[in-house]
Design an enzyme around this catalytic site. Structure first.
Site, short mmCIF file in Angstrom:
data_model
loop_
_atom_site.label_atom_id
_atom_site.label_comp_id
_atom_site.label_asym_id
_atom_site.label_seq_id
_atom_site.Cartn_x
_atom_site.Cartn_y
_atom_site.Cartn_z
N GLY A 11 0.82 -1.21 0.00
CA GLY A 11 0.00 0.00 0.00
C GLY A 11 0.85 1.26 0.00
O GLY A 11 2.08 1.21 -0.18
N SER A 35 -6.15 -5.73 -1.57
CA SER A 35 -7.46 -5.07 -1.59
C SER A 35 -7.30 -3.59 -1.88
O SER A 35 -8.19 -2.96 -2.42
CB SER A 35 -8.19 -5.29 -0.27
OG SER A 35 -7.39 -4.87 0.82
N SER A 154 -3.39 6.24 14.31
CA SER A 154 -3.78 7.45 13.60
C SER A 154 -4.15 8.54 14.59
O SER A 154 -4.70 8.27 15.67
CB SER A 154 -5.00 7.11 12.72
OG SER A 154 -5.57 8.29 12.21
N TYR A 178 -13.78 3.87 12.15
CA TYR A 178 -12.36 3.70 11.80
C TYR A 178 -11.49 4.03 13.02
O TYR A 178 -10.62 3.25 13.41
CB TYR A 178 -12.00 4.60 10.61
CG TYR A 178 -10.50 4.71 10.37
CD1 TYR A 178 -9.77 3.60 9.95
CD2 TYR A 178 -9.83 5.91 10.58
CE1 TYR A 178 -8.39 3.70 9.75
CE2 TYR A 178 -8.46 6.01 10.38
CZ TYR A 178 -7.75 4.90 9.97
OH TYR A 178 -6.39 5.00 9.78
N LYS A 182 -8.89 1.70 15.53
CA LYS A 182 -7.48 2.01 15.83
C LYS A 182 -7.28 2.06 17.34
O LYS A 182 -6.29 1.55 17.88
CB LYS A 182 -7.07 3.34 15.19
CG LYS A 182 -6.95 3.28 13.68
CD LYS A 182 -5.75 2.45 13.26
CE LYS A 182 -5.68 2.23 11.77
NZ LYS A 182 -4.67 1.27 11.35
N ARG A 264 -4.34 21.41 9.02
CA ARG A 264 -3.86 20.06 9.31
C ARG A 264 -2.33 20.03 9.35
O ARG A 264 -1.66 20.89 8.79
CB ARG A 264 -4.32 19.07 8.20
CG ARG A 264 -5.82 18.88 8.11
CD ARG A 264 -6.38 18.13 9.31
NE ARG A 264 -7.83 17.92 9.22
CZ ARG A 264 -8.74 18.79 9.66
NH1 ARG A 264 -8.37 19.93 10.21
NH2 ARG A 264 -10.03 18.51 9.56
P1 NAD Z 1 -3.25 1.58 2.02
O1 NAD Z 1 -4.67 1.19 1.84
O2 NAD Z 1 -2.55 2.20 0.87
O3 NAD Z 1 -2.39 0.35 2.54
C1 NAD Z 1 -2.93 -0.69 3.31
C2 NAD Z 1 -2.52 -2.00 2.68
O4 NAD Z 1 -3.08 -3.07 3.47
C3 NAD Z 1 -3.02 -2.17 1.25
O5 NAD Z 1 -1.95 -2.57 0.42
C4 NAD Z 1 -4.07 -3.28 1.35
O6 NAD Z 1 -4.13 -4.07 0.19
C5 NAD Z 1 -3.57 -4.06 2.56
N1 NAD Z 1 -4.63 -4.80 3.27
C6 NAD Z 1 -5.87 -4.37 3.61
N2 NAD Z 1 -6.54 -5.36 4.23
C7 NAD Z 1 -5.71 -6.43 4.30
C8 NAD Z 1 -5.82 -7.75 4.81
N3 NAD Z 1 -6.97 -8.18 5.38
N4 NAD Z 1 -4.77 -8.58 4.72
C9 NAD Z 1 -3.61 -8.16 4.13
N5 NAD Z 1 -3.46 -6.94 3.61
C10 NAD Z 1 -4.49 -6.07 3.69
O7 NAD Z 1 -3.21 2.57 3.28
P2 NAD Z 1 -2.03 3.48 3.82
O8 NAD Z 1 -2.41 4.89 3.61
O9 NAD Z 1 -0.74 2.98 3.32
O10 NAD Z 1 -2.17 3.18 5.37
C11 NAD Z 1 -1.39 2.20 6.01
C12 NAD Z 1 -1.81 2.15 7.47
O11 NAD Z 1 -1.65 3.44 8.06
C13 NAD Z 1 -3.27 1.75 7.68
O12 NAD Z 1 -3.36 0.91 8.81
C14 NAD Z 1 -3.95 3.08 7.95
O13 NAD Z 1 -5.10 2.92 8.76
C15 NAD Z 1 -2.86 3.84 8.68
N6 NAD Z 1 -2.99 5.30 8.56
C16 NAD Z 1 -3.10 5.87 7.33
C17 NAD Z 1 -3.24 7.25 7.23
C18 NAD Z 1 -3.40 7.91 5.89
O14 NAD Z 1 -3.91 9.04 5.83
N7 NAD Z 1 -2.98 7.29 4.79
C19 NAD Z 1 -3.25 8.04 8.39
C20 NAD Z 1 -3.13 7.41 9.63
C21 NAD Z 1 -3.00 6.04 9.70
C1 WQD Z 2 -7.64 17.59 5.06
C2 WQD Z 2 -8.28 18.98 5.05
C3 WQD Z 2 -10.66 18.93 4.94
C4 WQD Z 2 -11.00 17.24 0.95
C5 WQD Z 2 -8.21 11.97 7.16
C6 WQD Z 2 -8.72 10.96 8.15
C7 WQD Z 2 -7.65 10.64 9.17
C8 WQD Z 2 -6.34 10.22 8.49
C9 WQD Z 2 -5.92 11.19 7.44
C10 WQD Z 2 -6.26 7.81 8.35
C11 WQD Z 2 -9.51 19.08 5.93
C12 WQD Z 2 -10.09 19.57 3.70
C13 WQD Z 2 -10.49 17.74 2.12
C14 WQD Z 2 -11.68 18.11 0.07
C15 WQD Z 2 -11.28 19.92 1.59
N1 WQD Z 2 -6.47 8.96 7.83
N2 WQD Z 2 -10.63 19.04 2.44
N3 WQD Z 2 -11.79 19.43 0.43
O1 WQD Z 2 -9.84 14.63 7.24
O2 WQD Z 2 -7.69 15.62 8.15
O3 WQD Z 2 -7.88 13.18 7.85
O4 WQD Z 2 -7.02 11.45 6.53
O5 WQD Z 2 -5.97 7.54 9.47
O6 WQD Z 2 -8.16 9.62 9.96
O7 WQD Z 2 -9.85 11.51 8.80
O8 WQD Z 2 -7.70 14.57 5.85
O9 WQD Z 2 -7.11 14.99 3.51
O10 WQD Z 2 -9.50 14.39 4.07
O11 WQD Z 2 -8.64 16.63 4.75
O12 WQD Z 2 -11.43 21.12 1.88
O13 WQD Z 2 -12.20 17.72 -0.98
O14 WQD Z 2 -8.71 19.25 3.71
O15 WQD Z 2 -11.83 19.56 5.34
O16 WQD Z 2 -9.52 20.36 6.50
P1 WQD Z 2 -8.38 14.58 7.32
P2 WQD Z 2 -8.25 15.07 4.46
#
Ligand code: NAD
Ligand code: WQD
Length: 372
Positions: A11, A35, A154, A178, A182, A264
């Site tokens: 991912g 996925s 997160s 979600y 976490k 943010r």
């Molecule tokens: P992503 O979806 O790109 O990566 C997640 C990966 O996990 C994918 O490759 C998917 O195929 C795999 N996966 C999902 N379900 C699975 C399963 N049951 N078995 C094996 N593999 C599985 O997401 P990301 O942005 O790289 O996020 C990685 C982690 O960081 C996640 O746990 C996410 O919740 C956390 N996180 C992401 C963000 C963000 O904004 N991207 C922010 C905070 C935390």
């Molecule tokens: C950023 C800013 C929006 C889209 C989310 C998850 C969080 C984490 C990271 C996984 C905000 C604004 C956005 C748009 C906009 N993920 N915005 N127009 O909401 O801070 O965090 O992703 O863990 O759990 O909630 O990130 O990138 O969606 O938004 O104005 O079309 O951009 O309101 O201020 P967010 P985001």
């Protein structure tokens, strides 16, 4: 140098972490069910890291597809990718055994579902993959005497934070399924950390609470590949700039911030990857413990600041319209990053200009993501 299991390594964040960990000479076994990830992401990682595909590809454990890469001058596999589901003990066991007798020292656990809106619509999927999947993983880890794990948590666990910048001591009060999942995994890990006794070896655990991960590797060869229309700000800005979307909808211009738009803490994905390396190094060097740390820059940027910076740095227009607030959003979310600085000796190095440049390079080189 250690043997590491990376769940979700195909991912967005996991693939960048894989590259950084390979640079540090670790040997990696990735488990991903594709996925939301792709083999192409790891092909690109392998190429960037100077590895080549091994002739020895095919099935492992009877039915799981497997890809392997090694350095051109060596016979030793450095990167294995196994198609598998973290909810299936059998798939995880195959990953623990794929390195022929060599034990896995630690797990970096990225696999999971991550879309807030989807978690409201399909909460059971989120509890199943994120919580049951993690439980299964920790179980198989213990069976294999591996008790070191870095978990992708997160900033969403804070919900509506009491004050900013957000310190790790603030209450965990998630406001969507979600975030609940976490927080539940963090709780499970706390219970595991507390389970050590005279006959029970201790766990080494890092829960890393990411703020807003953005950007891409500087080569433009790996990056974020959202499925369908993105919901996060930076991928949306990129698609508007490239003409794939007409304009950006700015969610709210009446927030109590300097320009009325949401603020943010955006963290470059390569800084985030380096934060994982630092956490791993600390865990492996110190006695068993549980670390819970924010990974953020400590800097806040509004939506309009992001749009303006992107336009200025890349010389492209990003048309936008001011719209209603989005349900569940907050005005400001910024990390207090001092915990990770103090415990890991890590802080972000890449600025907003680098974020905008790298995100745009990835977008331009891969307008359709990995399917390009
Ligand atoms: P992503 O979806 O790109 O990566 C997640 C990966 O996990 C994918 O490759 C998917 O195929 C795999 N996966 C999902 N379900 C699975 C399963 N049951 N078995 C094996 N593999 C599985 O997401 P990301 O942005 O790289 O996020 C990685 C982690 O960081 C996640 O746990 C996410 O919740 C956390 N996180 C992401 C963000 C963000 O904004 N991207 C922010 C905070 C935390
Ligand atoms: C950023 C800013 C929006 C889209 C989310 C998850 C969080 C984490 C990271 C996984 C905000 C604004 C956005 C748009 C906009 N993920 N915005 N127009 O909401 O801070 O965090 O992703 O863990 O759990 O909630 O990130 O990138 O969606 O938004 O104005 O079309 O951009 O309101 O201020 P967010 P985001």
């Amino acid at each position: 140098m250690a043997n590491l299991l990376i769940t979700g390594g195909a991912g967005y964040i996991g693939s960048h972490a894989c590259f950084t960990l390979l640079q540090q000479d670790h040997t990696l076994v990735v488990v991903d069910d594709f996925s939301n990830g792709s083999v192409d992401a790891l092909r690109a990682v392998a190429t960037l890291a100077g590895l080549q595909s091994e002739p020895r590809q095919g099935l492992v454990g009877g039915s799981n597809r497997c890809w392997r890469w090694r350095a051109p001058t060596s016979r030793r596999t450095r990167l294995s990718l196994i198609e598998g589901d973290i909810r299936r003990a059998q798939d995880l066991q195959i990953a623990f055994e794929v390195l022929d007798e060599e034990p896995i020292a630690a797990v970096l656990h990225f696999a999971g579902l991550k879309a807030v809106a989807e978690s409201v619509a399909k909460p059971l999927d989120y509890w199943d993959v994120n919580v049951s999947g993690s439980r299964q993983l920790f179980d198989v880890m213990a069976e294999n005497h591996c008790r070191t794990v870095v978990f992708s948590s997160s900033a969403t666990v804070y919900g509506m934070a009491e004050s900013v910048p957000i310190h790790e001591s603030q209450p965990v009060r998630p406001i969507n399924p979600y975030g609940q999942t976490k927080a539940a995994v963090e709780q499970m890990l706390q219970d595991l950390a507390a389970s050590a006794g005279p006959n029970e070896p201790g766990w080494r655990i890092a829960c890393l609470r990411y703020f807003n991960p953005v950007g891409a590797h500087e080569s433009g060869a790996i990056g974020e590949d959202p499925d369908g229309i993105p919901s996060n700000l930076l991928p949306l800005i990129c698609q508007v700039a490239s003409g794939q979307l007409e304009r950006l909808e700015v969610y709210g211009s009446d927030w109590p911030t300097t320009d009325g738009t949401g603020v943010r803490d955006y963290i470059h994905v390569m800084d985030l990857a380096e934060g994982h390396c630092a956490a791993l190094q600390t865990l492996l060097a110190e006695p068993p413990q549980m670390l819970t740390l924010n990974l953020g820059s400590g800097q806040g940027h509004s939506v309009l600041e992001m749009v303006k910076a992107f336009e200025r740095i890349n010389g492209v227009p990003v048309p936008y319209a001011l719209c209603q607030r989005r349900a569940g959003d907050s005005a400001v979310s910024v990390a207090d990053p001092r915990g990770a600085q103090g415990r890991l000796g890590w802080s972000t190095r890449r600025d907003l200009a680098t974020i905008c440049r790298d995100a745009w390079r990835w977008q331009q080189q891969n307008p359709l993501g990995y399917s390009n």
